[in-house]
Write a protein that holds these residues in place. Structure first.
Motif, PDB file in Angstrom:
ATOM      1  N   LEU A 337     -51.303   9.612  33.409  1.00 17.70           N
ATOM      2  CA  LEU A 337     -50.567   9.992  34.802  1.00 17.70           C
ATOM      3  C   LEU A 337     -51.237   9.435  36.004  1.00 17.70           C
ATOM      4  CD1 LEU A 337     -49.506  13.636  34.015  1.00 17.70           C
ATOM      5  CD2 LEU A 337     -48.121  11.738  33.855  1.00 17.70           C
ATOM      6  N   PHE A 338     -52.685   9.115  35.614  1.00 19.89           N
ATOM      7  CA  PHE A 338     -53.451   8.718  36.737  1.00 19.89           C
ATOM      8  C   PHE A 338     -53.872   7.264  36.755  1.00 19.89           C
ATOM      9  CE2 PHE A 338     -54.402  13.247  35.419  1.00 19.89           C
ATOM     10  CZ  PHE A 338     -53.920  13.876  36.608  1.00 19.89           C
ATOM     11  N   GLU A 339     -52.899   6.485  36.894  1.00 24.63           N
ATOM     12  CA  GLU A 339     -52.938   5.060  36.835  1.00 24.63           C
ATOM     13  C   GLU A 339     -52.975   4.379  38.288  1.00 24.63           C
ATOM     14  OE1 GLU A 339     -50.593   3.448  33.619  1.00 24.63           O
ATOM     15  OE2 GLU A 339     -51.977   4.346  31.810  1.00 24.63           O
ATOM     16  N   ALA A 340     -53.820   3.557  38.525  1.00 20.89           N
ATOM     17  CA  ALA A 340     -53.520   2.826  39.762  1.00 20.89           C
ATOM     18  C   ALA A 340     -52.517   1.585  39.446  1.00 20.89           C
ATOM     19  CB  ALA A 340     -54.857   2.298  40.596  1.00 20.89           C
ATOM     20  N   LEU A 341     -51.252   1.554  39.919  1.00 16.13           N
ATOM     21  CA  LEU A 341     -50.309   0.571  39.762  1.00 16.13           C
ATOM     22  C   LEU A 341     -50.250  -0.427  40.691  1.00 16.13           C
ATOM     23  CD1 LEU A 341     -47.450   3.227  38.589  1.00 16.13           C
ATOM     24  CD2 LEU A 341     -49.192   1.960  37.317  1.00 16.13           C
ATOM     25  N   VAL A 342     -51.136  -0.416  41.845  1.00 22.18           N
ATOM     26  CA  VAL A 342     -51.042  -1.620  42.673  1.00 22.18           C
ATOM     27  C   VAL A 342     -52.467  -2.056  42.931  1.00 22.18           C
ATOM     28  CG1 VAL A 342     -50.658  -2.123  45.230  1.00 22.18           C
ATOM     29  CG2 VAL A 342     -49.338  -0.329  44.027  1.00 22.18           C
ATOM     30  N   GLU A 343     -52.536  -3.234  42.919  1.00 21.84           N
ATOM     31  CA  GLU A 343     -53.797  -3.774  42.991  1.00 21.84           C
ATOM     32  C   GLU A 343     -54.621  -3.510  44.464  1.00 21.84           C
ATOM     33  OE1 GLU A 343     -56.122  -8.382  43.290  1.00 21.84           O
ATOM     34  OE2 GLU A 343     -53.914  -8.224  42.975  1.00 21.84           O
ATOM     35  N   GLY A 344     -56.012  -3.042  44.091  1.00 22.55           N
ATOM     36  CA  GLY A 344     -56.651  -2.508  45.228  1.00 22.55           C
ATOM     37  C   GLY A 344     -56.472  -1.188  45.651  1.00 22.55           C
ATOM     38  N   ALA A 345     -55.757  -0.407  44.884  1.00 25.96           N
ATOM     39  CA  ALA A 345     -55.252   1.095  44.881  1.00 25.96           C
ATOM     40  C   ALA A 345     -56.479   2.000  44.424  1.00 25.96           C
ATOM     41  CB  ALA A 345     -53.782   1.398  44.555  1.00 25.96           C
ATOM     42  N   PRO A 346     -56.936   3.065  44.972  1.00 29.08           N
ATOM     43  CA  PRO A 346     -57.776   3.953  44.461  1.00 29.08           C
ATOM     44  C   PRO A 346     -57.202   4.534  43.273  1.00 29.08           C
ATOM     45  CG  PRO A 346     -56.921   4.729  46.268  1.00 29.08           C
ATOM     46  CD  PRO A 346     -56.295   3.555  46.509  1.00 29.08           C
ATOM     47  N   LEU A 347     -57.897   5.129  42.303  1.00 29.49           N
ATOM     48  CA  LEU A 347     -57.468   5.753  41.306  1.00 29.49           C
ATOM     49  C   LEU A 347     -56.908   7.080  41.806  1.00 29.49           C
ATOM     50  CD1 LEU A 347     -57.539   5.074  38.013  1.00 29.49           C
ATOM     51  CD2 LEU A 347     -59.535   6.528  37.900  1.00 29.49           C
ATOM     52  N   PRO A 348     -55.667   7.268  41.390  1.00 31.80           N
ATOM     53  CA  PRO A 348     -55.324   8.670  41.890  1.00 31.80           C
ATOM     54  C   PRO A 348     -55.690   9.794  41.179  1.00 31.80           C
ATOM     55  CG  PRO A 348     -53.432   7.466  40.382  1.00 31.80           C
ATOM     56  CD  PRO A 348     -54.700   6.670  40.692  1.00 31.80           C
ATOM     57  N   ALA A 349     -55.787  11.057  41.887  1.00 32.61           N
ATOM     58  CA  ALA A 349     -56.270  12.090  41.296  1.00 32.61           C
ATOM     59  C   ALA A 349     -55.144  13.323  41.007  1.00 32.61           C
ATOM     60  CB  ALA A 349     -57.311  12.940  41.945  1.00 32.61           C
ATOM     61  N   VAL A 350     -53.981  13.181  41.576  1.00 33.52           N
ATOM     62  CA  VAL A 350     -52.824  14.075  41.470  1.00 33.52           C
ATOM     63  C   VAL A 350     -51.442  13.095  41.317  1.00 33.52           C
ATOM     64  CG1 VAL A 350     -51.383  15.496  42.701  1.00 33.52           C
ATOM     65  CG2 VAL A 350     -53.838  15.745  43.229  1.00 33.52           C
ATOM     66  N   ALA A 351     -50.719  13.635  40.303  1.00 35.52           N
ATOM     67  CA  ALA A 351     -49.420  13.154  40.069  1.00 35.52           C
ATOM     68  C   ALA A 351     -48.353  14.130  40.213  1.00 35.52           C
ATOM     69  CB  ALA A 351     -49.416  12.548  38.632  1.00 35.52           C
ATOM     70  N   VAL A 352     -47.041  13.755  40.582  1.00 37.32           N
ATOM     71  CA  VAL A 352     -46.065  14.864  40.898  1.00 37.32           C
ATOM     72  C   VAL A 352     -45.034  14.609  39.884  1.00 37.32           C
ATOM     73  CG1 VAL A 352     -44.486  15.791  42.528  1.00 37.32           C
ATOM     74  CG2 VAL A 352     -46.714  14.785  43.121  1.00 37.32           C
ATOM     75  N   ILE A 353     -44.549  15.467  39.178  1.00 36.64           N
ATOM     76  CA  ILE A 353     -43.432  15.218  38.107  1.00 36.64           C
ATOM     77  C   ILE A 353     -42.374  16.442  38.620  1.00 36.64           C
ATOM     78  CG2 ILE A 353     -42.846  15.599  35.734  1.00 36.64           C
ATOM     79  CD1 ILE A 353     -46.473  15.364  36.478  1.00 36.64           C
ATOM     80  N   THR A 354     -41.082  15.920  38.688  1.00 35.30           N
ATOM     81  CA  THR A 354     -39.941  16.882  39.036  1.00 35.30           C
ATOM     82  C   THR A 354     -39.120  17.108  37.760  1.00 35.30           C
ATOM     83  OG1 THR A 354     -39.838  16.056  41.313  1.00 35.30           O
ATOM     84  CG2 THR A 354     -38.012  17.143  40.248  1.00 35.30           C
ATOM     85  N   PHE A 355     -38.917  18.279  37.593  1.00 35.34           N
ATOM     86  CA  PHE A 355     -37.620  18.607  36.553  1.00 35.34           C
ATOM     87  C   PHE A 355     -36.557  18.905  37.499  1.00 35.34           C
ATOM     88  CE2 PHE A 355     -41.609  19.537  34.476  1.00 35.34           C
ATOM     89  CZ  PHE A 355     -41.594  19.388  32.992  1.00 35.34           C
ATOM     90  N   PRO A 356     -35.358  17.952  37.471  1.00 31.14           N
ATOM     91  CA  PRO A 356     -34.326  18.134  38.091  1.00 31.14           C
ATOM     92  C   PRO A 356     -33.359  19.413  37.730  1.00 31.14           C
ATOM     93  CG  PRO A 356     -34.509  15.821  37.408  1.00 31.14           C
ATOM     94  CD  PRO A 356     -35.553  16.774  36.591  1.00 31.14           C
ATOM     95  N   ALA A 357     -32.801  20.094  38.755  1.00 33.83           N
ATOM     96  CA  ALA A 357     -31.821  21.329  38.685  1.00 33.83           C
ATOM     97  C   ALA A 357     -30.859  20.907  37.453  1.00 33.83           C
ATOM     98  CB  ALA A 357     -31.248  21.571  39.774  1.00 33.83           C
TER      99      ALA A 357
END
Length: 499
Positions: A337-357
């Motif tokens: 869940l915490f992968e940097a997907l763009v070159e030069g981006a910092p390693l994320p510390a938070v990911a957001v997941i939505t369970f739709p209605a």
């Protein structure tokens, strides 16, 4: 009742009174830096009020206090409970953890961040990147386990994603281009007829989006009921898109390290103290008496205070339904869940997941009508030890909310790794009701609205802070002085920890 007051020009025994709630803390700091005498009191023995963050031991004490309290004493919190497995759970020592009561992410274009810069408080808050936003996909006939699909939020993301059919991609591209100019005269004519209706209707009628594609857009708004209006939805998505890349490539939002928004309150309180404000925790107002333009406050500490201005937060008024939250410490770093997907981006510390209605089922077999949101926090947030993570799950309070959050936690764990489902080491569940939602100036008393339940920091919550500042300062002061502080003369950054 949390309160703030000002008694400039009165006797030395008279001081103002204030609250340590997240948004009242910057107010007391601003007033103290503007030459006002500030007394900042709070009946709680911790900073931050409804925005606080706790160690495990503090969380258990807090949950027990909510359970034991009467309806009048527990404020807008309606229930709280702790669950942990028996025996050796793998938990570290209690202070190795910080659990936030009201986790929020902050868009890079937020007014809050601008004020932290202009007030010089930004130096003492470390912000971390919020990475990918995901949609939860339940099991289907073709898929034997649930999965997470990343939401594309830039044109490049849309172009490269394989989760969206080509025809739907064109519609999504068209919508993203529309949002970037949504406040232009030409675009206003398109969406204003839908302004106060659900954003979903606008997406369906104007962009021909099917229900599945609508969930991608609605997920970016983090709307608790999924019924955000077109006006608010377009504004939120615009802020998300224009925030992308402001502080670095690959992310549009940030999260304060060491406990989220409560850290902002802590920094503001400490800076206020440097500016001369006085803070008293575990102290409330026992009695209040008005006499002309003077207010006499008798505190639970036994002290008596006189003030000409009082700002207080009434935490007991309840308006509508609130939210239910589940914070779970899990024994896995959840690296996927915490992968940097763009070159030069910092390693994320938070990911957001939505369970739709509609993607979850109640125990009675009915589709759940509200979305569920999960914030996944890595150990980089400082909220748990290395090798573990914290999952914060939130939904609207309903009779099924507690079971739905437990179900969401299990399904999310399966979607991340069905073969190695991380063990839940500690859980804190609580319900937070809605308090008053509008400020109410009343002569020399300013009634402050309760904390926002939004998962995205809402800049509109800063407006009452400015209103209260103007009421205390008077009309003679100019707004350019608000939240704009020069560096203290002769003091270097590393010498002045909280200025």
């Amino acid at each position: 009742m949390d309160s703030l007051g000002d008694t400039s020009g009165m006797s030395s025994s008279a001081v103002p009174v204030c609250s340590s709630r997240c948004l009242l803390s910057p107010l007391s700091r601003s007033l103290s830096r503007s030459g006002k005498s500030i007394l900042h009191i709070d009946p709680n023995n911790y900073y931050g009020g409804a925005d606080a963050a706790f160690s495990l031991q503090e969380a258990e004490t807090w949950a027990s206090s909510i359970t034991a309290a009467t309806d009048n004493d527990r404020g807008t919190f309606k229930s709280a409970s702790i669950t942990k497995p028996d025996g050796n759970t793998g938990l570290s020592f209690p202070r190795a953890y910080t659990l936030a009561l009201s986790p929020q992410v902050i868009h890079a274009r937020s007014k809050l961040l601008s004020q932290l810069v202009s007030s010089r408080a930004y130096r003492h808050v470390e912000f971390l990147a919020v990475g990918s936003f995901y949609i939860f996909k339940p099991t289907t006939r073709s898929s034997q386990k649930p999965s997470l699909v990343r939401i594309p939020s830039t044109r490049e993301d849309v172009f490269f994603t394989t989760a969206i059919p080509t025809k739907a991609k064109r519609g999504l591209m068209k919508f993203l281009k529309f949002v970037l100019g949504y406040d232009s005269e030409q675009q206003l004519e398109t969406w204003q007829p839908y302004a106060d209706g659900p954003l979903a209707d606008f997406l369906k009628n104007e962009f021909k989006m099917d229900a599945e594609l609508q969930t991608y857009i609605l997920a970016l708004t983090l709307s608790l009921d999924g019924l955000i209006t077109t006006r608010d939805g377009l504004s939120t998505i615009y802020r998300h898109l224009t925030s992308m890349g402001v502080f670095g490539p690959g992310f549009a939002a940030v999260y304060p390290k060491w406990g989220g928004i409560s850290e902002v309150a802590q920094v503001a309180c400490r800076a206020g103290a440097v500016g001369g404000a006085v803070y008293m925790l575990a102290t409330g107002i026992r009695e209040m008496e008005m006499s002309g333009d003077s207010i006499e406050l008798r505190l639970t500490s036994g002290d008596t205070v006189k003030t000409r201005m009082l700002v207080r937060n009434d935490k007991n008024a309840e308006v509508g339904n609130g939210v239910s939250r589940l914070a779970a410490i899990v024994g896995s770093p959840l690296k996927s869940l915490f992968e940097a997907l763009v070159e030069g981006a910092p390693l994320p510390a938070v990911a957001v997941i939505t369970f739709p209605a509609g993607s979850l089922m109640t125990t009675s077999g009915k589709a759940y009508d509200y979305p569920v949101y999960a914030f996944a926090h890595s150990s980089d947030t400082g909220e748990c030890p290395v090798g573990q993570s914290i999952l914060y799950l939130t939904t609207s309070t309903t009779p099924d909310a507690k079971e739905i959050l437990a179900q969401s936690l299990q399904l999310l764990s399966e979607a991340i790794d069905a073969d190695h489902i991380p063990l839940s080491l500690f859980q804190m569940y609580h319900e937070h009701g809605r308090g008053s939602v509008a400020s109410r100036p009343d002569g020399s008393i300013f009634n402050f609205p309760d904390a926002s339940l939004s998962l995205l920091f809402d800049d509109s919550t800063l407006e009452p802070v400015h209103e209260a500042w103007k009421q205390v300062m008077g009309e003679a002061e100019v707004d350019t002085d608000y939240m704009t502080f020069p560096d203290r003369e002769g003091v270097m950054d590393d010498e002045d920890m909280y200025d």
